[in-house]
Design a protein around this motif. Sequence first.
Motif, PDB file in Angstrom:
ATOM      1  N   ARG A  51       0.816  -1.207   0.000  1.00  0.00           N
ATOM      2  CA  ARG A  51       0.000   0.000   0.000  1.00  0.00           C
ATOM      3  C   ARG A  51       0.853   1.263   0.000  1.00  0.00           C
ATOM      4  N   ARG A 172       8.445  -0.347  12.532  1.00  0.00           N
ATOM      5  CA  ARG A 172       7.417   0.326  11.725  1.00  0.00           C
ATOM      6  C   ARG A 172       8.035   1.430  10.870  1.00  0.00           C
ATOM      7  N   ARG A 221      -2.135  -7.571  13.271  1.00  0.00           N
ATOM      8  CA  ARG A 221      -3.395  -7.337  12.560  1.00  0.00           C
ATOM      9  C   ARG A 221      -3.624  -5.836  12.349  1.00  0.00           C
ATOM     10  N   GLU A 222      -3.373  -5.057  13.376  1.00  0.00           N
ATOM     11  CA  GLU A 222      -3.569  -3.610  13.281  1.00  0.00           C
ATOM     12  C   GLU A 222      -2.589  -2.974  12.294  1.00  0.00           C
ATOM     13  N   GLY A 224      -1.475  -4.154   9.470  1.00  0.00           N
ATOM     14  CA  GLY A 224      -2.125  -4.253   8.170  1.00  0.00           C
ATOM     15  C   GLY A 224      -1.255  -4.738   7.038  1.00  0.00           C
ATOM     16  N   GLU A 225       0.005  -4.315   6.979  1.00  0.00           N
ATOM     17  CA  GLU A 225       0.886  -4.737   5.895  1.00  0.00           C
ATOM     18  C   GLU A 225       1.352  -6.174   6.104  1.00  0.00           C
ATOM     19  N   LYS A 226       1.713  -6.825   5.010  1.00  0.00           N
ATOM     20  CA  LYS A 226       2.212  -8.193   5.111  1.00  0.00           C
ATOM     21  C   LYS A 226       3.580  -8.206   5.783  1.00  0.00           C
ATOM     22  N   THR A 265      -4.551 -11.891   9.002  1.00  0.00           N
ATOM     23  CA  THR A 265      -4.425 -12.427   7.643  1.00  0.00           C
ATOM     24  C   THR A 265      -3.199 -11.885   6.913  1.00  0.00           C
ATOM     25  N   ASN A 266      -2.381 -11.085   7.579  1.00  0.00           N
ATOM     26  CA  ASN A 266      -1.240 -10.454   6.913  1.00  0.00           C
ATOM     27  C   ASN A 266       0.100 -11.033   7.343  1.00  0.00           C
TER      28      ASN A 266
END
Length: 411
Positions: A51, A172, A221-222, A224-226, A265-266
């Motif tokens: 993203r 991050r 999860r929060e 978001g990126e793989k 899911t990431n």
Amino acid sequence: MRLLHSDGDGRPSHGDGLPLHGDGRPSRGGRAQRHRRPRDPGPAPRPFTLRSAGPRPRPRFLTVAAVACAVLVVVLLLRGGTGLDGSGSEPGPGGSRPPALGGRCAPTALLEPPCGAWFGAFVPHGKDDLAEKVRGYERRIGRKLDIVYTYHDMSLVQGDRLEGQLLTPEERRVAGEEHLLLLSWESKWWGGTKAQQPTWKQIADGDLDASVIDVQAARIREFGEKVFLSFDLEMDTRTPASGTPEDYVRAYRHLHDRFRELGVTNVVWTWITTGYLGHAGLIERMYPGDDYVDWVAYNQYNYYRCHDTGWLSFAETQRATHEWIRENISDDKPLMLSEFGTADDPSRPDRQAQWYARVPAVLKGLTGVKAALQWNHRDPGPHCDLALARDETWAGLRKAVADPYLNQPFG
């Protein structure tokens, strides 16, 4: 450099949270036998786009300064890209990746680059300077890393202790600078007491769900990126201290299933073994199964005097393990050289540079290897420094990782 401390089972650790292997770690590069594991290929891979890696706006007009910069870039490239004097003593800034978006070379949903391989590294760092150290490494090699490798334990996050926190502020920040992360999560409490050390049975039984696993799953999860996530790398060296091979498989599957239950899911699940073929039977027993593993990885080095072995080329450190894994673990999953590197040979100062120079050609012949991560640090013991030893070595690696095969678009 930060001082070493001892974790609860006596294994020394860096103050920055990096566990070190004991002197008894097996040397790598053995030989073994074969068989194939059938697997349903499933649906075709989906293209994946980061993203944060969208197209940048382009200026409408070229200024004189821009033209001058372009001329300077050409001059630097013609001089080998090693700095204004061509010596390598003043390396230029890290480069950028191919700008192509989409197309046949776009990464899959499991972050596999179809047209080549990622290049990454473990870069030694403290708690608050990971991004700075990564940028320094990138200046030396003249390009951006694709994957940055970090290590974590399963301690509780208390005060300024971040060893047990996945996706720290520094991680991050690195991810925001267009890097993929490989997070190695170990069932240890570095610096803790013996009673604080988690066991595979405790993890499999859910004893750490509320206090550790659920908390970190929510963070991922929060985010978001793989991210690539590994559980207990080199697990074949951790038994019986952490439990039986069967305990490990149960713990790994519990962790995987718990993340799925919590809607994570990431994660790209990355199973990392030593690749030491003296442990071949043990490694097979500790494979969690195709449904639980996205990438298979292994760590093989040219230890040289560190383990009193002869000098091994990059090909000699990799090919036997690669062949065995392809024939005994998975014949189709993407493979990662999650740690690779070589000791120095002080009697032949150019030898380490020549070793790295041959990496791209060998990688292209290792079917399915889609990532290679250089270990730029040391193992404990005399003659066990595996870091890049001198400017000539950095120049050799710089040339190697400029190969187009190791420069793939993010999306």
